[in-house]
Design an enzyme around this catalytic site. Structure first.
Site, PDB file in Angstrom:
ATOM      1  N   ASN A   7       0.857  -1.187   0.000  1.00 30.99           N
ATOM      2  CA  ASN A   7       0.000   0.000   0.000  1.00 30.99           C
ATOM      3  C   ASN A   7       0.891   1.235   0.000  1.00 30.99           C
ATOM      4  O   ASN A   7       1.361   1.690   1.045  1.00 30.99           O
ATOM      5  CB  ASN A   7      -0.916  -0.014   1.226  1.00 30.99           C
ATOM      6  CG  ASN A   7      -1.953  -1.105   1.160  1.00 30.99           C
ATOM      7  OD1 ASN A   7      -2.949  -0.983   0.451  1.00 30.99           O
ATOM      8  ND2 ASN A   7      -1.711  -2.191   1.888  1.00 30.99           N
ATOM      9  N   GLU A   8       1.128   1.763  -1.176  1.00 33.10           N
ATOM     10  CA  GLU A   8       2.040   2.888  -1.354  1.00 33.10           C
ATOM     11  C   GLU A   8       1.368   4.205  -0.951  1.00 33.10           C
ATOM     12  O   GLU A   8       0.149   4.256  -0.732  1.00 33.10           O
ATOM     13  CB  GLU A   8       2.484   2.955  -2.820  1.00 33.10           C
ATOM     14  CG  GLU A   8       3.286   1.748  -3.298  1.00 33.10           C
ATOM     15  CD  GLU A   8       4.702   1.686  -2.752  1.00 33.10           C
ATOM     16  OE1 GLU A   8       5.012   2.409  -1.783  1.00 33.10           O
ATOM     17  OE2 GLU A   8       5.515   0.912  -3.283  1.00 33.10           O
TER      18      GLU A   8
END
Length: 652
Positions: free
Chosen positions: A182-183
């Protein structure tokens, strides 16, 4: 609450109960943690911390006999956790028959047989060694077709929900603040989906893929919302590279720019840190800013240096007002006056500086970092790779030789994996042109193998040998340039390194025996070793662990009573000023000689394989780091030098 306590991992019942007791407490109830919004525990080392985490997982598995649902992570951070779980299974009967696992993520596209796949990783480190049922293992499928990907992610989410959600989620944290993949920009309610990877994330993965161009640009990941539903979350962070993002996650506001910060909203999450990952936390970096602190000599030094840099004044110009305005009135009251504190600090800094790293003959050594006796010392420099010696302490190396000490250098690993295929072909073709007969056909075999080599294929022993010989020849070139005879150069080729891949074997008795015998043969008065732990699971860390184990065995030897150990750091990191116990200034000429010595390592000069996200060449990194250390000393009021190499003594 003392979260910096030392933990005795041999007393498992004590450490387990202590961790269980503190892990569910909320942060913010104690003055020292008033800046912190996620509970965290700081351990002396990542190994100690990993064992504690493994025991919490094991206890949960035993408690939930019907079904224990684990969310698992990959990467370097959880490796020791999985090692301990495997040990618990094999030696203490921990069964995984009741365990269901869901992995966080997988590269996309990625074949599960690829050694870089997380499917391969999990089986290599855990699943192949325990009794988990194959049907209970769930890892995102990197082979799913693009048209089926969206539905596949929905189904993965539904499977987690069908098992009642995750009982325990193990996480690492990326330097972008990502958890799973999850950037930055990920939504707090996001679910399992495909995502485009941040450049920094791909850069960090580049060494394992032999270059960033080989790292996939996409991945499948559980979402932030999926992770937050876990009943218990433990986040691991090891090493100084994670320190800044750890601080942002724990102390700053919740933001999509640091996805891990969403965990501030979870009521049962704990950050488990080693000392380096915790070093930017306010209570660790500047404890005087969070409340009354114990003013040990080390804390005094750290605080005064911090204050000098904060107000941009030399130490001797600090005033009472400076101390009072920056949370250090307690130190001022204890120390009497800024004048007294400043003079003591100035003298402490001055006494670390020496042009005689082996000790100055016939000089009063009362306030010098090294002894003057014996005048001519036997010295051993340990270099994890065949260039760390000149990169990290090339100027000091030169100074020790010129001051007529008996200097030995030992290259602990062959460094063969860091030689590119193109570089090896170049050398092989030169050899072939010299020896056109090549009766054995070895050179032609090497050239053919390298030219036809596909991505991810491990080099043969023959190819590894020529790559190792390239590194060895470069090392000889550098040491000869510094004036060291070949007889004092040792190539240990420690077995743990010789896998042909980025992943190394655990070190064993043979590794320790090789180093033990060398030290016992040389009987050194000084040993220089790499204390750079930028990657807790990297070669430097393993080499240092081997050395520390050998020191334990050598303690009883008479010659070790007169042996001092000095730790240097590498191209990525320098000691903080308050940690430096010996600072060796370099002249402009010595800086140039150091640069030329580094140049002999030609295979590492241009397009080096493992330079990380720093595009500078190693000689530039080393030079700028040494110049920055000199600049910091000058800013504190010391003499102005061209560059300084720094060392910290290890008291064994």
């Amino acid at each position: 609450m003392n979260t910096n306590a030392k933990y005795n991992t041999t007393n498992k019942s004590h450490t387990k109960s202590y961790y269980k007791d503190i892990s569910y407490r909320k942060a913010g109830k104690f003055e020292e943690t008033r800046y912190e919004k996620i509970h965290n525990v700081v351990f002396k080392s990542s190994d100690d911390a990993s064992i504690i985490i493994a025991h919490e997982i094991a206890e949960l598995i035993r408690e939930k006999q019907d079904c224990c649902v684990l969310g698992l992570a990959t990467g370097s951070s959880p490796i020791k956790v999985y090692e301990e779980l495997v040990r618990l299974h094999k030696e203490e009967g921990l069964s995984f028959a009741n365990v269901v696992t869901f992995n966080l993520d997988e590269y996309y596209p990625m074949d599960r047989s690829n050694v870089q796949s997380y499917h391969y990783f999990m089986h290599e480190h855990l699943f192949n060694h325990v009794d988990i049922l194959p049907e209970n293992i769930h890892i995102p499928d990197g082979n799913i077709t693009q048209e089926n990907l969206h539905q596949y992610c929905i189904d993965y989410e539904l499977k987690i929900n069908a098992f009642g959600g995750l009982d325990f989620q193990l996480l690492g944290i990326g330097r972008t603040g990502h958890i799973g993949f999850n950037e930055p920009g990920s939504h707090y309610n996001s679910v399992t989906r495909s995502i485009t990877l941040d450049h920094l994330t791909r850069s960090d993965a580049a060494p394992a893929f032999y270059g960033i161009e080989n790292v996939p640009k996409k991945a499948i990941t559980m979402g932030i919302g999926t992770i937050k539903k876990a009943k218990r979350i433990v986040i691991m962070a090891w090493g100084h590279k994670k320190a800044e993002v750890v601080k942002q996650t724990i102390e700053d506001s919740i933001t999509a720019d640091v996805p891990a910060s969403y965990l501030q909203e979870h009521n049962n999450a704990t950050f488990v840190l080693d000392q380096e990952a915790a070093e930017e936390l306010t209570r660790v970096k500047t404890p005087w800013l969070v409340g009354p602190c114990r003013w040990t000599d080390k804390v005094k030094n750290k605080a005064i240096i911090w204050l000098s840099q904060k107000v941009e004044k030399p130490v001797l110009k600090l005033t009472d007002k400076d101390y009072n305005d920056h949370g250090m009135s307690g130190l001022l009251a204890e120390g009497g006056s800024s004048y007294d504190l400043n003079i003591r600090m100035f003298n402490t800094l001055q006494h670390t500086i020496t042009g005689w790293p082996g000790g100055k003959p016939n000089a009063d050594d009362t306030n010098r970092p090294e002894r003057n006796m014996p005048h001519k010392k036997r010295i051993l420099i340990l270099s994890p790779h065949p260039d760390d010696d000149v990169i990290s302490m090339g100027g000091t190396f030169l100074r020790l030789i010129e001051q007529q000490h008996t200097v030995h250098v030992a290259y602990q690993t062959s460094g063969n994996i860091a030689v590119s295929d193109e570089e090896a072909i170049k050398y092989a073709e030169v050899i072939k042109n010299i020896d056109v007969s090549d009766d054995s056909g070895k050179i032609n075999t090497i050239i053919t193998e390298l030219k036809k080599k596909e991505e991810g294929i491990v080099d043969s022993l023959l190819v590894r040998k020529i790559k190792g010989l390239i590194r060895r020849g470069e090392s000889y070139g550098a040491t000869r340039f510094l004036g060291l005879p070949d007889d004092y150069v040792h190539f240990l080729d420690l077995p743990f390194y010789e896998t042909g891949t980025v992943k190394k074997n655990p070190y064993g008795e043979e590794d320790k025996k090789i180093l033990f015998n060398l030290i016992k043969e040389i009987k050194p008065h000084q040993i220089y070793a790499a204390g750079d732990l930028a990657d807790p699971h990297g070669t430097h860390k393993v080499c240092l662990d081997i050395f520390f184990e050998v020191l334990k065995e050598l303690k009883k030897e008479e010659f070790m009573k007169d042996c001092w150990v000095w730790l240097y750091r590498g191209a990525w990191q320098e000691w903080d000023i308050h940690d430096i116990e010996m600072a060796v200034p370099l002249s402009p000429d010595e800086v140039l000689k150091k640069r030329k010595a580094i140049f002999y390592h030609q295979s590492q000069k241009d397009g080096v394989m493992f330079q990380g996200d720093d595009s500078r060449e190693f000689w530039v990194r080393a030079e700028e780091r040494n110049q920055q250390t000199a600049h910091r000393y000058h800013g504190l009021g010391m003499a102005e030098y061209e560059a300084i190499e720094a060392f910290k003594r290890y008291h064994f």
